[in-house]
Scaffold this motif. Structure first.
Motif, PDB file in Angstrom:
ATOM      1  N   GLN A  47      13.076   0.609  61.992  1.00  0.00           N
ATOM      2  CA  GLN A  47      13.794   1.429  61.029  1.00  0.00           C
ATOM      3  C   GLN A  47      12.834   2.470  60.474  1.00  0.00           C
ATOM      4  O   GLN A  47      11.768   2.130  59.980  1.00  0.00           O
ATOM      5  N   VAL A  48      13.202   3.729  60.609  1.00  0.00           N
ATOM      6  CA  VAL A  48      12.422   4.802  60.010  1.00  0.00           C
ATOM      7  C   VAL A  48      13.116   5.180  58.723  1.00  0.00           C
ATOM      8  O   VAL A  48      14.196   5.765  58.730  1.00  0.00           O
ATOM      9  N   SER A  49      12.509   4.813  57.613  1.00  0.00           N
ATOM     10  CA  SER A  49      13.146   5.060  56.320  1.00  0.00           C
ATOM     11  C   SER A  49      12.093   5.498  55.313  1.00  0.00           C
ATOM     12  O   SER A  49      11.212   4.730  54.963  1.00  0.00           O
ATOM     13  N   PRO A  50      12.154   6.746  54.870  1.00  0.00           N
ATOM     14  CA  PRO A  50      11.201   7.194  53.868  1.00  0.00           C
ATOM     15  C   PRO A  50      11.460   6.511  52.537  1.00  0.00           C
ATOM     16  O   PRO A  50      12.533   5.948  52.297  1.00  0.00           O
ATOM     17  N   THR A  51      10.454   6.561  51.669  1.00  0.00           N
ATOM     18  CA  THR A  51      10.609   5.947  50.345  1.00  0.00           C
ATOM     19  C   THR A  51      11.782   6.562  49.611  1.00  0.00           C
ATOM     20  O   THR A  51      12.555   5.881  48.951  1.00  0.00           O
ATOM     21  N   GLN A  52      11.914   7.902  49.684  1.00  0.00           N
ATOM     22  CA  GLN A  52      13.057   8.547  49.048  1.00  0.00           C
ATOM     23  C   GLN A  52      14.043   9.002  50.114  1.00  0.00           C
ATOM     24  O   GLN A  52      13.656   9.342  51.210  1.00  0.00           O
ATOM     25  N   ARG A  53      15.323   8.974  49.770  1.00  0.00           N
ATOM     26  CA  ARG A  53      16.371   9.370  50.707  1.00  0.00           C
ATOM     27  C   ARG A  53      16.768  10.828  50.534  1.00  0.00           C
ATOM     28  O   ARG A  53      17.744  11.279  51.125  1.00  0.00           O
ATOM     29  N   SER A  54      16.051  11.544  49.700  1.00  0.00           N
ATOM     30  CA  SER A  54      16.304  12.974  49.529  1.00  0.00           C
ATOM     31  C   SER A  54      14.996  13.626  49.127  1.00  0.00           C
ATOM     32  O   SER A  54      14.035  12.938  48.763  1.00  0.00           O
ATOM     33  N   VAL A  55      14.962  14.952  49.202  1.00  0.00           N
ATOM     34  CA  VAL A  55      13.783  15.705  48.809  1.00  0.00           C
ATOM     35  C   VAL A  55      14.024  16.282  47.423  1.00  0.00           C
ATOM     36  O   VAL A  55      15.068  16.887  47.159  1.00  0.00           O
ATOM     37  N   ARG A  56      13.072  16.101  46.543  1.00  0.00           N
ATOM     38  CA  ARG A  56      13.164  16.697  45.208  1.00  0.00           C
ATOM     39  C   ARG A  56      12.578  18.113  45.308  1.00  0.00           C
ATOM     40  O   ARG A  56      11.371  18.317  45.199  1.00  0.00           O
ATOM     41  N   TRP A  57      13.453  19.072  45.523  1.00  0.00           N
ATOM     42  CA  TRP A  57      13.002  20.439  45.764  1.00  0.00           C
ATOM     43  C   TRP A  57      12.601  21.131  44.458  1.00  0.00           C
ATOM     44  O   TRP A  57      13.188  20.878  43.402  1.00  0.00           O
ATOM     45  N   LYS A  58      11.621  22.022  44.589  1.00  0.00           N
ATOM     46  CA  LYS A  58      11.229  22.895  43.487  1.00  0.00           C
ATOM     47  C   LYS A  58      10.824  24.239  44.093  1.00  0.00           C
ATOM     48  O   LYS A  58      10.481  24.311  45.288  1.00  0.00           O
ATOM     49  N   PRO A  59      10.863  25.315  43.318  1.00  0.00           N
ATOM     50  CA  PRO A  59      10.503  26.622  43.882  1.00  0.00           C
ATOM     51  C   PRO A  59       9.064  26.642  44.380  1.00  0.00           C
ATOM     52  O   PRO A  59       8.154  26.143  43.705  1.00  0.00           O
ATOM     53  N   CYS A  60       8.866  27.186  45.564  1.00  0.00           N
ATOM     54  CA  CYS A  60       7.501  27.398  46.076  1.00  0.00           C
ATOM     55  C   CYS A  60       6.894  28.612  45.388  1.00  0.00           C
ATOM     56  O   CYS A  60       7.609  29.547  45.015  1.00  0.00           O
ATOM     57  N   PRO A  61       5.579  28.662  45.230  1.00  0.00           N
ATOM     58  CA  PRO A  61       4.938  29.899  44.781  1.00  0.00           C
ATOM     59  C   PRO A  61       5.270  31.017  45.767  1.00  0.00           C
ATOM     60  O   PRO A  61       5.179  30.829  46.978  1.00  0.00           O
ATOM     61  N   GLU A  62       5.674  32.163  45.245  1.00  0.00           N
ATOM     62  CA  GLU A  62       6.063  33.262  46.123  1.00  0.00           C
ATOM     63  C   GLU A  62       4.837  33.916  46.758  1.00  0.00           C
ATOM     64  O   GLU A  62       3.760  33.961  46.164  1.00  0.00           O
ATOM     65  N   VAL A  63       5.038  34.408  47.969  1.00  0.00           N
ATOM     66  CA  VAL A  63       4.002  35.106  48.721  1.00  0.00           C
ATOM     67  C   VAL A  63       4.412  36.559  48.847  1.00  0.00           C
ATOM     68  O   VAL A  63       5.579  36.851  49.145  1.00  0.00           O
ATOM     69  N   GLU A  64       3.479  37.481  48.634  1.00  0.00           N
ATOM     70  CA  GLU A  64       3.798  38.900  48.755  1.00  0.00           C
ATOM     71  C   GLU A  64       4.324  39.200  50.155  1.00  0.00           C
ATOM     72  O   GLU A  64       3.689  38.859  51.161  1.00  0.00           O
ATOM     73  N   GLY A  65       5.489  39.822  50.222  1.00  0.00           N
ATOM     74  CA  GLY A  65       6.109  40.137  51.499  1.00  0.00           C
ATOM     75  C   GLY A  65       6.931  39.013  52.085  1.00  0.00           C
ATOM     76  O   GLY A  65       7.611  39.196  53.093  1.00  0.00           O
ATOM     77  N   GLY A  66       6.867  37.839  51.475  1.00  0.00           N
ATOM     78  CA  GLY A  66       7.617  36.696  51.977  1.00  0.00           C
ATOM     79  C   GLY A  66       9.031  36.664  51.428  1.00  0.00           C
ATOM     80  O   GLY A  66       9.408  37.458  50.570  1.00  0.00           O
ATOM     81  N   PRO A  67       9.832  35.744  51.898  1.00  0.00           N
ATOM     82  CA  PRO A  67      11.222  35.642  51.444  1.00  0.00           C
ATOM     83  C   PRO A  67      11.307  35.080  50.027  1.00  0.00           C
ATOM     84  O   PRO A  67      10.398  34.387  49.562  1.00  0.00           O
ATOM     85  N   LYS A  68      12.417  35.350  49.370  1.00  0.00           N
ATOM     86  CA  LYS A  68      12.660  34.814  48.040  1.00  0.00           C
ATOM     87  C   LYS A  68      13.373  33.464  48.148  1.00  0.00           C
ATOM     88  O   LYS A  68      14.089  33.194  49.101  1.00  0.00           O
ATOM     89  N   GLY A  69      13.161  32.646  47.155  1.00  0.00           N
ATOM     90  CA  GLY A  69      13.930  31.414  47.039  1.00  0.00           C
ATOM     91  C   GLY A  69      13.503  30.268  47.926  1.00  0.00           C
ATOM     92  O   GLY A  69      14.271  29.316  48.110  1.00  0.00           O
ATOM     93  N   VAL A  70      12.296  30.309  48.487  1.00  0.00           N
ATOM     94  CA  VAL A  70      11.824  29.189  49.313  1.00  0.00           C
ATOM     95  C   VAL A  70      11.533  27.992  48.408  1.00  0.00           C
ATOM     96  O   VAL A  70      10.954  28.134  47.324  1.00  0.00           O
ATOM     97  N   GLU A  71      11.942  26.819  48.857  1.00  0.00           N
ATOM     98  CA  GLU A  71      11.754  25.591  48.093  1.00  0.00           C
ATOM     99  C   GLU A  71      10.720  24.697  48.755  1.00  0.00           C
ATOM    100  O   GLU A  71      10.620  24.656  49.989  1.00  0.00           O
ATOM    101  N   CYS A  72       9.954  23.993  47.939  1.00  0.00           N
ATOM    102  CA  CYS A  72       8.930  23.079  48.438  1.00  0.00           C
ATOM    103  C   CYS A  72       9.199  21.662  47.938  1.00  0.00           C
ATOM    104  O   CYS A  72       9.824  21.463  46.887  1.00  0.00           O
TER     105      CYS A  72
END
Length: 523
Positions: A47-72
């Motif tokens: 059984q492959v089962s991570p400790t959490q069953r979902s990802v707790r997303w938060k905004p990634c630090p933005e990169v100049e020239g990169g896309p907006k709204g990327v989540e980490c």
């Protein structure tokens, strides 16, 4: 590619093979091996089962020239998948969601190459994915031991010593010295994080990918793998094929090719790529080497390197070595950067120093002085590239020179045979534990899409053809009549169109196909 870099000549040549394959380190380095203990090493946990069953997303630090709204976020997995309740590691993940109102297909997971590329940084930095970002959530991760996923750390001095000695050994004494240098490096890495180093193999990464899928809540994934990432794609398609909607393998690694054949085909592909550059030089006035020719100039500069008569190196106290020269040429052919390569060789031939490229400071951004991220030993965990003795090494060198009489060897190939020869079982790396001789299989319903450029000096087209033969009806191969190692999804035209039609509409090319490649920039 985001890998540990040292300045070689006028370009920063990355440490880390973009493609790899190997066999047992025994005397028969050229033969294909059958099923072995390596296959059992890839057994799927119950059984492959991570400790959490979902990802707790938060905004990634933005990169100049990169896309907006990327989540980490992170997904917690065991260091050792055979002990799911044991020590855990956080795998860094990033996601950019498809635009609202788009006809979303699902999640497209990018499997990064290197080894050593950060998938998280690719998602943060790249504004476009050939149009795939309009229909998919683009997701990627930092493989264990890389980037923000508990990166492996090693002595900068020892890593530099290994990288700058990437040439074949002419004598037994040279072979033993290089093996000892590689062992010192592997021992240093193991001393810093030996437990993780023993579990950075492709099978562990494959189970991590499945854990990420579970945490994303996706029933199936679409995969886009490049270079070393195609090893992960092949193993995921074998172990979790029912979870694969579609999979692109771009710049294909062949897990079954023998060590000797690996060295020979790598050398042959480098010589072929340089010959393509030389042919352009002979007919285009834009080439700085047109008068004398690219081959004549290279051979003259190589002799100067062997005689210690080139300008001072950017990374050593002495003149530029043949290893630095050939690594620079190899790296510039990957792009391919034909115009700058011609100017670089012209400058060296004239006895002038090439432009410096600032070396990366390992202490920048909170790193430890004297210590660098170093993922190259991942290769030695996955494949048995190590050479058992000088006699076998000598035969490997002869086989490579037969295929490539002018270059004689590939710096990429020799770097890894040297490294893995020292990273033996007593180094704490589990070198070779993951295989050699592993045949590609797939349990996915949709055939895998294999793509490769005919003049790619990192992943020879013969590797893609071999994997196509192994997979049979489970794969389709599209050969790109072109140059370099770039990801095809970013090359506008037939390459990109082929990828998108497959990913979005599941259009699988009929039989083997050939498409025209993009012309190198500046030509």
């Amino acid at each position: 590619m985001h890998r540990n870099k040292f300045v070689l000549g006028s370009v920063a040549v990355a440490l880390g093979l973009t493609g790899i394959a190997a066999c047992s380190p025994g005397s028969g380095g050229g033969a294909r091996a059958g099923a072995s203990a390596s296959d059992r090493a890839g057994a799927v946990p119950e059984q492959v089962s991570p400790t959490q069953r979902s990802v707790r997303w938060k905004p990634c630090p933005e990169v100049e020239g990169g896309p907006k709204g990327v989540e980490c976020g992170t997904v917690k997995v065991p260091v050792d998948w055979s002990e799911p309740g044991g020590e855990q590691i956080d795998i860094a993940v990033a996601r950019r969601t498809a635009p609202q109102g788009a006809r979303r297909v699902g999640s497209l997971m990018f499997l990064p190459g290197g080894p050593g590329m950060s998938g998280v940084e690719q998602v943060r930095q790249l504004p476009e994915w050939g149009g795939a970002e309009k229909r998919f959530d683009v997701v990627s991760f930092d493989p264990r031991g890389v980037g923000a996923s508990r990166p492996l750390q090693c002595s900068e001095k020892k890593a530099m010593a290994s990288a700058l000695d990437s040439v074949p050994s002419a004598t037994r004494e040279e072979f033993e010295r290089r093996t000892a240098t590689a062992k010192a490096l592997a021992d240093d890495c193991a001393r810093r994080d030996g437990k993780l180093l023993r579990h950075v193999d492709a099978d562990s990464v494959t189970h991590d990918i499945e854990a990420i899928r579970v945490a994303l809540g996706e029933k199936r994934l679409s995969l886009y793998s490049h270079s070393y990432g195609t090893v992960y794609a092949q193993r995921y398609a074998a172990a979790y094929g029912g979870r694969v909607r579609a999979a692109v393998l771009d710049g294909v690694m062949d897990q079954s090719v023998g060590r000797r054949e690996f060295a020979a085909t790598a050398a042959e592909s480098l010589e072929d790529a340089y010959d393509q550059f030389a042919r352009w030089c002979a007919k285009d006035d834009a080439c700085a080497l047109k008068e004398d020719g690219a081959w004549k100039t290279y051979e003259r500069v190589a002799r100067k390197a062997e005689d210690g008569k080139l300008p001072k190196s950017d990374v050593t106290d002495g003149p530029m070595t043949l290893a630095e020269l050939n690594s620079t040429v190899d790296g510039m052919l990957l792009t391919p950067s034909w115009g700058p390569l011609a100017e670089n060789l012209r400058t060296l031939d004239a006895g002038e120093k090439t432009d410096d490229v600032p070396a990366e400071d390992p202490a920048a951004g909170g790193g430890t002085p004297g210590v660098v991220p170093f993922a190259d030993l991942v290769v030695c965990s996955d494949f048995a590239l190590g050479t058992p003795d000088f006699a076998a090494h000598r035969d490997d060198v002869r086989a490579a020179r037969d295929k490539a009489p002018r270059f004689g060897y590939s710096p990429n190939a020799v770097q890894y045979t040297n490294l893995c020869s020292g990273a033996g079982a007593d180094s704490g790396t589990r070198a070779g534990a993951g295989g050699g001789g592993r045949t590609a299989t797939s349990t996915a319903e949709t055939p895998l899409l294999l793509m490769g450029a005919r003049h790619d000096n990192a992943t020879p087209i013969d590797w893609a053809r071999s994997v196509r033969d192994q997979l049979g009806a489970k794969a389709a191969l599209v050969e790109v009549d072109g140059w370099g190692h770039a990801a095809k999804i970013f090359n506008a035209g037939p390459e990109q169109d082929t990828v998108l039609k497959y990913l979005v509409d599941l259009q699988v090319p009929k039989g083997d196909a050939v498409v025209k490649g993009r012309t190198p920039d500046g030509l």
